[in-house]
Write a protein that holds these residues in place. Structure first.
Motif, PDB file in Angstrom:
ATOM      1  N   GLY A 291     -22.248 -16.441   1.082  1.00  0.00           N
ATOM      2  CA  GLY A 291     -22.527 -15.595   2.235  1.00  0.00           C
ATOM      3  C   GLY A 291     -23.526 -14.504   1.893  1.00  0.00           C
ATOM      4  N   THR A 292     -24.002 -13.823   2.927  1.00  0.00           N
ATOM      5  CA  THR A 292     -24.938 -12.714   2.741  1.00  0.00           C
ATOM      6  C   THR A 292     -24.522 -11.544   3.617  1.00  0.00           C
ATOM      7  N   LEU A 293     -24.876 -10.340   3.169  1.00  0.00           N
ATOM      8  CA  LEU A 293     -24.700  -9.115   3.938  1.00  0.00           C
ATOM      9  C   LEU A 293     -26.067  -8.473   4.081  1.00  0.00           C
ATOM     10  N   LYS A 294     -26.269  -7.692   5.137  1.00  0.00           N
ATOM     11  CA  LYS A 294     -27.594  -7.135   5.410  1.00  0.00           C
ATOM     12  C   LYS A 294     -27.524  -5.636   5.682  1.00  0.00           C
ATOM     13  N   MET A 295     -28.214  -4.855   4.837  1.00  0.00           N
ATOM     14  CA  MET A 295     -28.368  -3.424   5.047  1.00  0.00           C
ATOM     15  C   MET A 295     -29.627  -3.158   5.864  1.00  0.00           C
ATOM     16  N   ASN A 296     -29.738  -1.927   6.387  1.00  0.00           N
ATOM     17  CA  ASN A 296     -30.949  -1.553   7.112  1.00  0.00           C
ATOM     18  C   ASN A 296     -32.104  -1.287   6.158  1.00  0.00           C
ATOM     19  N   GLY A 297     -31.794  -0.638   5.042  1.00  0.00           N
ATOM     20  CA  GLY A 297     -32.822  -0.362   4.034  1.00  0.00           C
ATOM     21  C   GLY A 297     -32.713  -1.323   2.867  1.00  0.00           C
ATOM     22  N   SER A 298     -33.518  -1.083   1.839  1.00  0.00           N
ATOM     23  CA  SER A 298     -33.467  -1.919   0.650  1.00  0.00           C
ATOM     24  C   SER A 298     -32.173  -1.669  -0.129  1.00  0.00           C
ATOM     25  N   VAL A 299     -31.730  -2.671  -0.884  1.00  0.00           N
ATOM     26  CA  VAL A 299     -30.514  -2.553  -1.701  1.00  0.00           C
ATOM     27  C   VAL A 299     -30.907  -2.150  -3.114  1.00  0.00           C
ATOM     28  N   ARG A 300     -30.222  -1.144  -3.650  1.00  0.00           N
ATOM     29  CA  ARG A 300     -30.488  -0.715  -5.021  1.00  0.00           C
ATOM     30  C   ARG A 300     -29.253  -0.804  -5.907  1.00  0.00           C
ATOM     31  N   SER A 301     -28.071  -0.674  -5.324  1.00  0.00           N
ATOM     32  CA  SER A 301     -26.859  -0.655  -6.153  1.00  0.00           C
ATOM     33  C   SER A 301     -25.658  -1.194  -5.386  1.00  0.00           C
ATOM     34  N   LEU A 302     -24.679  -1.708  -6.160  1.00  0.00           N
ATOM     35  CA  LEU A 302     -23.478  -2.328  -5.600  1.00  0.00           C
ATOM     36  C   LEU A 302     -22.259  -1.912  -6.416  1.00  0.00           C
ATOM     37  N   ALA A 303     -21.085  -1.952  -5.784  1.00  0.00           N
ATOM     38  CA  ALA A 303     -19.832  -1.690  -6.500  1.00  0.00           C
ATOM     39  C   ALA A 303     -18.681  -2.313  -5.728  1.00  0.00           C
ATOM     40  N   PHE A 304     -17.820  -3.060  -6.432  1.00  0.00           N
ATOM     41  CA  PHE A 304     -16.639  -3.680  -5.827  1.00  0.00           C
ATOM     42  C   PHE A 304     -15.444  -2.744  -5.914  1.00  0.00           C
ATOM     43  N   SER A 305     -14.537  -2.874  -4.935  1.00  0.00           N
ATOM     44  CA  SER A 305     -13.233  -2.234  -5.059  1.00  0.00           C
ATOM     45  C   SER A 305     -12.421  -3.013  -6.088  1.00  0.00           C
ATOM     46  N   GLU A 306     -11.344  -2.402  -6.581  1.00  0.00           N
ATOM     47  CA  GLU A 306     -10.562  -3.047  -7.638  1.00  0.00           C
ATOM     48  C   GLU A 306      -9.892  -4.342  -7.182  1.00  0.00           C
ATOM     49  N   ASP A 307      -9.544  -4.430  -5.908  1.00  0.00           N
ATOM     50  CA  ASP A 307      -8.899  -5.650  -5.413  1.00  0.00           C
ATOM     51  C   ASP A 307      -9.906  -6.711  -4.987  1.00  0.00           C
ATOM     52  N   GLY A 308     -11.199  -6.407  -5.067  1.00  0.00           N
ATOM     53  CA  GLY A 308     -12.225  -7.382  -4.729  1.00  0.00           C
ATOM     54  C   GLY A 308     -12.405  -7.628  -3.253  1.00  0.00           C
ATOM     55  N   LYS A 309     -11.728  -6.836  -2.407  1.00  0.00           N
ATOM     56  CA  LYS A 309     -11.797  -7.066  -0.965  1.00  0.00           C
ATOM     57  C   LYS A 309     -12.888  -6.248  -0.276  1.00  0.00           C
ATOM     58  N   LYS A 310     -13.354  -5.225  -0.947  1.00  0.00           N
ATOM     59  CA  LYS A 310     -14.403  -4.379  -0.379  1.00  0.00           C
ATOM     60  C   LYS A 310     -15.580  -4.286  -1.331  1.00  0.00           C
ATOM     61  N   LEU A 311     -16.744  -4.022  -0.753  1.00  0.00           N
ATOM     62  CA  LEU A 311     -17.971  -3.866  -1.535  1.00  0.00           C
ATOM     63  C   LEU A 311     -18.732  -2.660  -1.009  1.00  0.00           C
ATOM     64  N   LEU A 312     -19.191  -1.818  -1.909  1.00  0.00           N
ATOM     65  CA  LEU A 312     -20.060  -0.699  -1.547  1.00  0.00           C
ATOM     66  C   LEU A 312     -21.495  -1.056  -1.868  1.00  0.00           C
ATOM     67  N   SER A 313     -22.417  -0.550  -1.072  1.00  0.00           N
ATOM     68  CA  SER A 313     -23.832  -0.753  -1.354  1.00  0.00           C
ATOM     69  C   SER A 313     -24.605   0.490  -0.953  1.00  0.00           C
ATOM     70  N   SER A 314     -25.717   0.723  -1.629  1.00  0.00           N
ATOM     71  CA  SER A 314     -26.597   1.847  -1.280  1.00  0.00           C
ATOM     72  C   SER A 314     -28.017   1.468  -1.656  1.00  0.00           C
ATOM     73  N   GLY A 315     -28.964   2.271  -1.170  1.00  0.00           N
ATOM     74  CA  GLY A 315     -30.353   1.947  -1.471  1.00  0.00           C
ATOM     75  C   GLY A 315     -31.330   2.881  -0.815  1.00  0.00           C
ATOM     76  N   GLY A 316     -32.399   2.286  -0.290  1.00  0.00           N
ATOM     77  CA  GLY A 316     -33.545   3.050   0.161  1.00  0.00           C
ATOM     78  C   GLY A 316     -33.354   3.908   1.390  1.00  0.00           C
ATOM     79  N   ASP A 317     -32.301   3.689   2.148  1.00  0.00           N
ATOM     80  CA  ASP A 317     -32.112   4.498   3.356  1.00  0.00           C
ATOM     81  C   ASP A 317     -31.208   5.704   3.130  1.00  0.00           C
ATOM     82  N   GLY A 318     -30.739   5.906   1.897  1.00  0.00           N
ATOM     83  CA  GLY A 318     -29.924   7.074   1.589  1.00  0.00           C
ATOM     84  C   GLY A 318     -28.516   7.024   2.135  1.00  0.00           C
ATOM     85  N   GLU A 319     -28.074   5.864   2.580  1.00  0.00           N
ATOM     86  CA  GLU A 319     -26.728   5.714   3.117  1.00  0.00           C
ATOM     87  C   GLU A 319     -25.874   4.842   2.208  1.00  0.00           C
TER      88      GLU A 319
END
Length: 466
Positions: A291-319
């Motif tokens: 599968g794929t997920l789509k941010m509004n800005g570019s992706v620079r970094s990722l982090a999973f939650s410990e249970d693997g059910k959530k994913l954080l992302s951040s990048g060029g849009d400052g969000e």
């Protein structure tokens, strides 16, 4: 030659045949570590003699020969003296009685010297056992769990890659779940070391032709190593079969580089940074795009939650985006305070940290952030250049933050108080430009790769297990 092969076989059997036996700093730990004498050692031990606490002849084991009434009346301020702050049980604690002071000194000695006979539970009778268990600091297993702020007790050991140093910058360091195996990646070489703090023997060095390694990481279950570079494919090294598989290009994708990725803690998913704000989710079992997920800005970094059910992302849009991987939908997105571009993320339990290109690190409570409260619980402004890596240790009491843009641009944050340890990195000793860092599973070791090919190794005294 035969002796070398026998030694190598012994080490391989130890590491690859015993992947689920974490090392402990147990009896005999005095011989476990070989200290780099040229390094700064910041371990403060109280000034008292073991003879002062030996039991007198004729006194029943565990019973005091006599009690000094003055000890109860004396008040000692353990907050005003740097070397005594480690005796505190609470952050705000300041004064204790003389008798309590002596008890904590003994407990601290037991913590640093687990082989001392009088400190072992098995050397006490049942009554003493019950008494000691009522005081968390008198037993190593119960005491020592709470890490105090201010000064960090550590010792710098010989470099983790002392037996085969690199001539190029270290791009990745990662401990295996058994805490004895450490991988390092630099240029086109992937190396494995047996970390004991003494010999740090090299197990294997693998050369990947035409594949400069950007990142390498064990799957949390310890079975494989994922290796990435600036290519449209990635590599998978099977530890049991000792062979590489080339994976990709991913079907339906046109990315020219799959260099940045994160692996979920349940070992099920590998998330790659894609083009145009896309996050690529790959099954670690089938190595296929799921599968794929789509941010509004570019992706620079990722982090999973410990249970693997959530994913954080951040990048060029400052969000910062919070994704639910079960529904493949964005739960919430919010502006990372003061950020114009997110460059690093890490997550542990209820907390996550977000690093920016300006060197600012914001620490948030995930539930509050998702609930709409965008104010971080702490902003760390000790660094002034782009945050390149961050890492929580296993119990989330330490957060490491670093930037490869400047020398010595790395800090360790005491998470409970959200303050920076003042004595690390060591003053007067350059760690060069830090590029990557990892804590061993039990917290006893910390390894950091730098720009000159060194993998600096530290023993963190607070933690008993590697």
């Amino acid at each position: 030659m035969e002796e070398d092969q026998a030694e190598m076989k012994k080490l391989e059997t130890l590491l690859f045949g015993s992947l689920y036996n974490p090392a402990t700093f147990d009896d005999g730990s005095a011989n476990l570590f070989h200290v780099n004498r040229s390094a700064v050692t910041l371990t403060h031990t109280p000034d008292y003699d073991d003879d002062d606490i030996n039991q007198s002849e004729g006194v029943r084991k565990g019973e005091a020969a006599w009690e000094d009434e003055e000890e109860r009346e004396i008040s000692i301020n353990i907050a005003s003296v740097n070397r005594l702050r480690k005796l505190r049980r609470e952050e705000k604690e300041s004064s204790i009685s003389g008798s309590e002071y002596i008890a904590r000194l003994r407990a601290h000695h037991a913590k640093l010297n687990p082989g001392t006979a009088w400190a072992r539970l098995d050397s006490l009778n049942d009554g003493d056992d019950d008494i000691l268990r009522t005081n968390e600091d008198l037993v190593v297993e119960s005491g020592g769990n709470k890490l105090c702020s201010g000064l960090l007790e550590y010792t710098q050991l010989d470099n983790a890659n002392v037996n085969d140093p690199s001539t190029t910058p270290i791009n990745s360091v990662h401990f295996h779940q058994n805490a004895q195996l450490l991988l390092t990646a630099s240029d086109k070489r992937l190396k494995f070391f047996h970390i004991d703090g003494k010999r740090n023997a090299k197990i294997q060095s693998i050369f990947l032709e035409d594949y400069p390694i950007h990142k390498a990481s064990f799957l949390p279950n310890g079975s494989q190593v994922i290796v990435s570079g600036r290519r449209n494919y990635f590599q998978c090294f099977d530890l049991e079969k000792a062979n590489f598989d080339r994976i990709g290009p991913l079907v339906g994708r046109e990315e020219k580089s799959l260099e940045s990725f994160e692996v979920s803690q349940d070992s099920n998913t590998i998330a790659f940074v894609g083009n145009g704000g896309y996050i690529l989710l790959v099954s670690s079992k089938t190595k296929e795009l799921t599968g794929t997920l789509k941010m509004n800005g570019s992706v620079r970094s990722l982090a999973f939650s410990e249970d693997g059910k959530k994913l954080l992302s951040s990048g060029g849009d400052g969000e910062v985006y919070v994704w639910d991987l079960r529904t493949m939908k964005c739960l919430y997105k919010g502006v990372d305070e003061g950020s114009t571009c997110g460059t690093s993320l890490c997550m542990k339990g209820e907390l996550f940290a977000s690093g920016t290109e300006r060197g600012i690190v914001n620490v948030y409570k995930t539930s509050e952030f998702v609930g709409g409260k965008r104010k971080p619980v702490k902003t760390v402004e000790n660094l002034t250049s782009q945050i390149g890596f961050m890492k929580f240790n296993h119990d989330a009491q330490i957060l490491a933050i670093g930037s490869a843009m400047k020398e010595n641009s790395v800090r360790l944050v005491h998470v409970p108080s959200l303050t920076v340890f003042s004595n690390w990195p060591p003053m007067g000793r350059s760690v060069r430009s830090p590029r990557c860092l990892d804590f061993s599973p039990g917290g006893g070791f910390m390894a950091m790769g730098n720009s000159v090919g060194e993998v600096l190794l530290y023993q963190l005294k607070h933690y008993k297990n590697a």
